[in-house]
Motif scaffolding. Structure first.
Motif, PDB file in Angstrom:
ATOM      1  N   HIS A  38       3.258   4.111  -1.206  1.00  0.00           N
ATOM      2  CA  HIS A  38       3.644   4.606  -2.574  1.00  0.00           C
ATOM      3  C   HIS A  38       4.728   4.300  -3.195  1.00  0.00           C
ATOM      4  O   HIS A  38       4.892   4.053  -4.476  1.00  0.00           O
ATOM      5  CB  HIS A  38       3.908   6.354  -2.168  1.00  0.00           C
ATOM      6  N   LEU A  66       6.291   1.078  -2.741  1.00  0.00           N
ATOM      7  CA  LEU A  66       6.075  -0.357  -2.606  1.00  0.00           C
ATOM      8  C   LEU A  66       7.315  -0.769  -1.664  1.00  0.00           C
ATOM      9  O   LEU A  66       8.366  -1.550  -2.604  1.00  0.00           O
ATOM     10  CB  LEU A  66       6.024  -0.839  -4.251  1.00  0.00           C
ATOM     11  N   GLU A 114      -5.034  -3.259  -2.736  1.00  0.00           N
ATOM     12  CA  GLU A 114      -6.307  -2.822  -2.471  1.00  0.00           C
ATOM     13  C   GLU A 114      -7.171  -4.216  -2.265  1.00  0.00           C
ATOM     14  O   GLU A 114      -8.569  -4.024  -2.071  1.00  0.00           O
ATOM     15  CB  GLU A 114      -6.829  -2.212  -3.504  1.00  0.00           C
ATOM     16  N   TRP A 140      -1.554   6.378  -9.973  1.00  0.00           N
ATOM     17  CA  TRP A 140      -2.699   5.719  -8.912  1.00  0.00           C
ATOM     18  C   TRP A 140      -3.654   6.592  -7.959  1.00  0.00           C
ATOM     19  O   TRP A 140      -4.849   6.085  -7.703  1.00  0.00           O
ATOM     20  CB  TRP A 140      -1.776   4.668  -8.138  1.00  0.00           C
ATOM     21  N   ASP A 141      -2.920   7.461  -7.322  1.00  0.00           N
ATOM     22  CA  ASP A 141      -3.669   8.388  -6.274  1.00  0.00           C
ATOM     23  C   ASP A 141      -4.847   9.099  -7.105  1.00  0.00           C
ATOM     24  O   ASP A 141      -5.961   9.442  -6.416  1.00  0.00           O
ATOM     25  CB  ASP A 141      -2.804   9.086  -5.761  1.00  0.00           C
ATOM     26  N   TYR A 197       3.881  -2.175 -11.463  1.00  0.00           N
ATOM     27  CA  TYR A 197       3.690  -1.252 -10.290  1.00  0.00           C
ATOM     28  C   TYR A 197       2.185  -0.946  -9.881  1.00  0.00           C
ATOM     29  O   TYR A 197       1.847  -1.286  -8.722  1.00  0.00           O
ATOM     30  CB  TYR A 197       4.199   0.158 -10.561  1.00  0.00           C
ATOM     31  N   HIS A 198       1.433  -0.714 -11.021  1.00  0.00           N
ATOM     32  CA  HIS A 198       0.040  -0.751 -10.522  1.00  0.00           C
ATOM     33  C   HIS A 198      -0.646  -2.012 -10.317  1.00  0.00           C
ATOM     34  O   HIS A 198      -1.559  -2.049  -9.345  1.00  0.00           O
ATOM     35  CB  HIS A 198      -0.825   0.030 -11.682  1.00  0.00           C
ATOM     36  N   ARG A 204      -0.216  -2.193  -6.617  1.00  0.00           N
ATOM     37  CA  ARG A 204      -1.274  -1.532  -5.872  1.00  0.00           C
ATOM     38  C   ARG A 204      -2.611  -1.958  -5.893  1.00  0.00           C
ATOM     39  O   ARG A 204      -3.271  -1.903  -4.959  1.00  0.00           O
ATOM     40  CB  ARG A 204      -1.058  -0.321  -6.401  1.00  0.00           C
ATOM     41  N   ASP A 257       2.925   6.248  -8.560  1.00  0.00           N
ATOM     42  CA  ASP A 257       1.806   6.589  -7.509  1.00  0.00           C
ATOM     43  C   ASP A 257       1.112   7.655  -7.837  1.00  0.00           C
ATOM     44  O   ASP A 257      -0.176   7.699  -7.245  1.00  0.00           O
ATOM     45  CB  ASP A 257       2.872   6.644  -6.323  1.00  0.00           C
ATOM     46  N   THR A 311       0.949  -1.166   0.131  1.00  0.00           N
ATOM     47  CA  THR A 311       0.057  -0.041  -0.005  1.00  0.00           C
ATOM     48  C   THR A 311       0.769   1.224  -0.069  1.00  0.00           C
ATOM     49  O   THR A 311       0.135   2.422  -0.216  1.00  0.00           O
ATOM     50  CB  THR A 311      -0.888   0.198   1.195  1.00  0.00           C
TER      51      THR A 311
END
Length: 334
Positions: free
Chosen positions: A69, A71, A150, A118-119, A142-143, A146, A115, A67
């Motif tokens: 930013h 990782l 989640e 993603w935000d 990366y995503h 994330r 990040d 979780t």
């Protein structure tokens, strides 16, 4: 095993998953797809990348934060030798474009601040808990991480880059030493390899892909057909300011990229989504890419966004087109 065949065990878990239920049409053809990939002309740097990957010390982290930013993978009391070996191995996998990542004491400052994207996207998504997700053009993943952070049930990414596959595996190996087997995999395949009309995933992401496609409507229909009825599409792409029906097709390059085909206005993009059979297409974010979000770093030393824009006017590309403006659209499959 040959160098290529040694990669096959990386895909055992995702193959098993794809043999079940709605995913079975893909599971049936996946072994042949992987064989075709592995027996295609080997990338000239693959042996070097595999050497770098295998040089990473076998350390069990104390913590793996999916979780954060950046990782974060961490361990107290890491030796200086191990820290040096980690950085050297990761530098052997350069350039790093999507991130950032924190491998113990080594901060991988990637070209993109993924990040930030993603935000902007995450607050608008249907809850990802338990969902089966496809990430098209996933880069180094990366995503995807994330998404797993989640609470996603299973994340499958596709991207044909062998380097991205190696970078993904570097993070996965350490993450699984701490968290155990994880339902996340990167397949070195293209969108064309996903069986037509699969209708299986709960959520499909396509971020930074549409403008690379010669036929954007076909891509939208392909994305629609990856989704189960009612599944959610997350589409992020380049657009221009303009009225319904307006589209920019670059003469040659756009922001120094050769493979950019169509940049629609926002209203035109929403029309494309509707014509492709997607429902309730709506904009949830519109953002001009800043020089802080995409730039050269010590981990990606090639030219980046500051070099792709007009040095006298950052609102224009080097070719004189409008600077990169990115939209996030959500829609559902029928």
């Amino acid at each position: 095993m040959t160098t290529d065949e040694s990669l096959l065990p990386w895909f055992d878990d995702v193959h098993a998953f794809l043999q079940e239920g709605r995913f079975a049409p893909w599971g049936k053809v996946l072994p042949e797809q992987l064989q075709l990939f592995l027996h295609d002309k080997e990338h000239g740097d693959q042996a070097r990348w595999l050497t770098a990957l295998s040089s990473l010390p076998e350390i069990t982290p104390d913590q793996c934060d999916l979780t954060a930013h950046n990782l974060r993978i961490s361990k107290a009391g890491l030796t200086e030798n191990d820290s040096s070996a980690i950085e050297a191995g990761l530098r052997g996998l350069m350039p790093w474009r999507k991130g950032p990542f924190q491998f113990f004491d080594t901060h991988v400052n990637t070209e993109w601040r993924s990040d930030w994207k993603w935000d902007r996207v995450a607050p608008h998504l249907a809850p990802l808990t338990g969902r089966n997700i496809l990430d098209v053009g996933c880069g180094s993943g990366y995503h995807m991480w994330r998404m797993l952070g989640e609470g996603a049930g299973r994340v499958v990414g596709i991207d044909p880059s062998r380097l991205f596959l190696m970078q993904f595996q570097a993070y996965k190996r350490y993450a699984e030493r701490t968290l155990g087997k994880l339902n996340i995999d990167l397949l070195p395949l293209r969108m064309e390899d996903v069986p037509a009309r699969l209708r299986a995933f709960d959520t499909t992401f396509s971020m930074g892909v549409l403008y690379h496609r010669k036929s954007p409507i076909d891509h939208l229909q392909e994305l629609r057909d990856t989704l189960r009825p009612g599944g959610q599409l997350v589409l992020e792409t380049l657009v221009i300011e303009g009225a319904l029906g307006e589209v920019l097709m670059p003469e040659d390059r756009y922001a120094m990229m050769r493979n950019v085909w169509f940049l629609p206005s926002v209203e035109t993009l929403l029309l494309w989504c509707r014509r492709a059979g997607l429902r309730n297409a709506r904009v949830v974010d519109l953002n001009q890419t800043s020089l802080d979000e995409q730039r050269s770093t010590d981990w990606m030393r090639f030219n980046s966004l500051p070099d792709f824009l007009d040095p006298q006017d950052n609102n224009k590309t080097a070719e004189g087109y409008p600077a990169p403006l990115r939209v996030v659209v959500l829609a559902e499959s029928p």
